[in-house]
Design an enzyme around this catalytic site. Sequence first.
Site, mmCIF file in Angstrom:
data_model
loop_
_atom_site.group_PDB
_atom_site.id
_atom_site.type_symbol
_atom_site.label_atom_id
_atom_site.label_comp_id
_atom_site.label_asym_id
_atom_site.label_seq_id
_atom_site.Cartn_x
_atom_site.Cartn_y
_atom_site.Cartn_z
ATOM 1 N N HIS A 1 0.811 -1.227 0.000
ATOM 2 C CA HIS A 1 0.000 0.000 0.000
ATOM 3 C C HIS A 1 0.846 1.280 0.000
ATOM 4 C CE1 HIS A 1 -3.552 -2.460 1.119
ATOM 5 N NE2 HIS A 1 -2.761 -3.057 1.969
HETATM 6 O O1 RIB Z 1 -4.359 -0.092 5.177
HETATM 7 C C1 RIB Z 1 -2.991 -0.124 4.882
HETATM 8 C C2 RIB Z 1 -2.238 0.804 5.762
HETATM 9 O O2 RIB Z 1 -2.330 0.375 7.113
HETATM 10 C C3 RIB Z 1 -0.736 0.832 5.448
HETATM 11 O O3 RIB Z 1 -0.233 2.113 5.703
HETATM 12 C C4 RIB Z 1 -0.160 -0.155 6.421
HETATM 13 O O4 RIB Z 1 1.201 0.160 6.747
HETATM 14 C C5 RIB Z 1 -1.044 0.056 7.612
HETATM 15 O O5 RIB Z 1 -0.535 1.147 8.339
#
Ligand code: RIB
Length: 316
Positions: free
Chosen positions: A236
């Site tokens: 992500h």
């Molecule tokens: O939903 C994904 C996010 O949540 C990313 O930033 C991961 O590192 C968690 O923090």
Amino acid sequence: MNKLPIWIDGDPGVDDAAAIMVAHDAENLQVVAISVVAGNAPLEMTTKNALGLCEMLGADYPVYRGAGKPLMRPYEDGAEFHGADGMGGATLPETKRTAESEAAWDALYEAAKKYEGKLEVVSMGPLTNIATALTKYPDLKDRIHRIAIMGGSVTRGNRTPCAEYNIFADPEAAQIVFRSGASIVMCGLEVTEKAYLTAEELKSVRTSAKGEFYYQASKHILEKNLEAGHPGFCIHDVCPVLYLSDESLFGGEQAGVFVETQAELTLGKTVCDLYSDKQFDVKNTFVVLDVDREGFVRAVQHALLDEKTGGSENGV
Ligand code: RIB
Ligand code: CA
């Protein structure tokens, strides 16, 4: 080449780690600093991980500590995915460096003034630090170029059926950011769940020390993503960094986005008017929806395979 100065705020965190490595590797980005917040792991651990990542990269990016808990709600960690150490149990090098003494929000404001409106802010954890900075310094929104967020979603959730983790972790902070008037780019789940590496693509980076570290760090979260039906590990947090480095890899639309902070069932939902007849009065956010996955994979693999280590011409 004129490099884009970027400030990275996050909760390293396995995918945060990849984002930092991609930022370090990008020829057109200059990492000014890293600030950390409690999220995937407690603040002590996200601080240690940020310092350890800099040591592994041979980079001297200043690391600033931020909030140890959300603005108004109890802290909930992300150990289910990132492990108790926030790095999936993989070992980062020890470092003699410590975090800077200045608080994240104060250092961010000083950097914004120094870079005179050019500073790009990447937020890839709960938005507590960014919200605190915007509240303490009302002119900050006009002193930064953009806030590129990993967070939220137009249609779905990963912490609840409605909410993505970073927004859910501190919805009040997220609402402050989306209401601030800053120029916002939102990399929500619509794009970040297309930004994945398959098991084979992850295995291919084991030939470098950084790649082997990352393969070990991401094994558990890869399994969790595969169990959830994803074709690979959705990395992500790389998305906002790569968006700043190469917008051509992404597509999206300008829309209105605000955060639910009152309801129980939909708490932390980023309410977006993209597909609605009824629109908000402002289109405050560029919502990123698509990514060229091959270009994404190339950028991540290059960052993990590259043996370049080196300092940084940064300084706040
Ligand atoms: O939903 C994904 C996010 O949540 C990313 O930033 C991961 O590192 C968690 O923090
Ligand atoms: Ca994160």
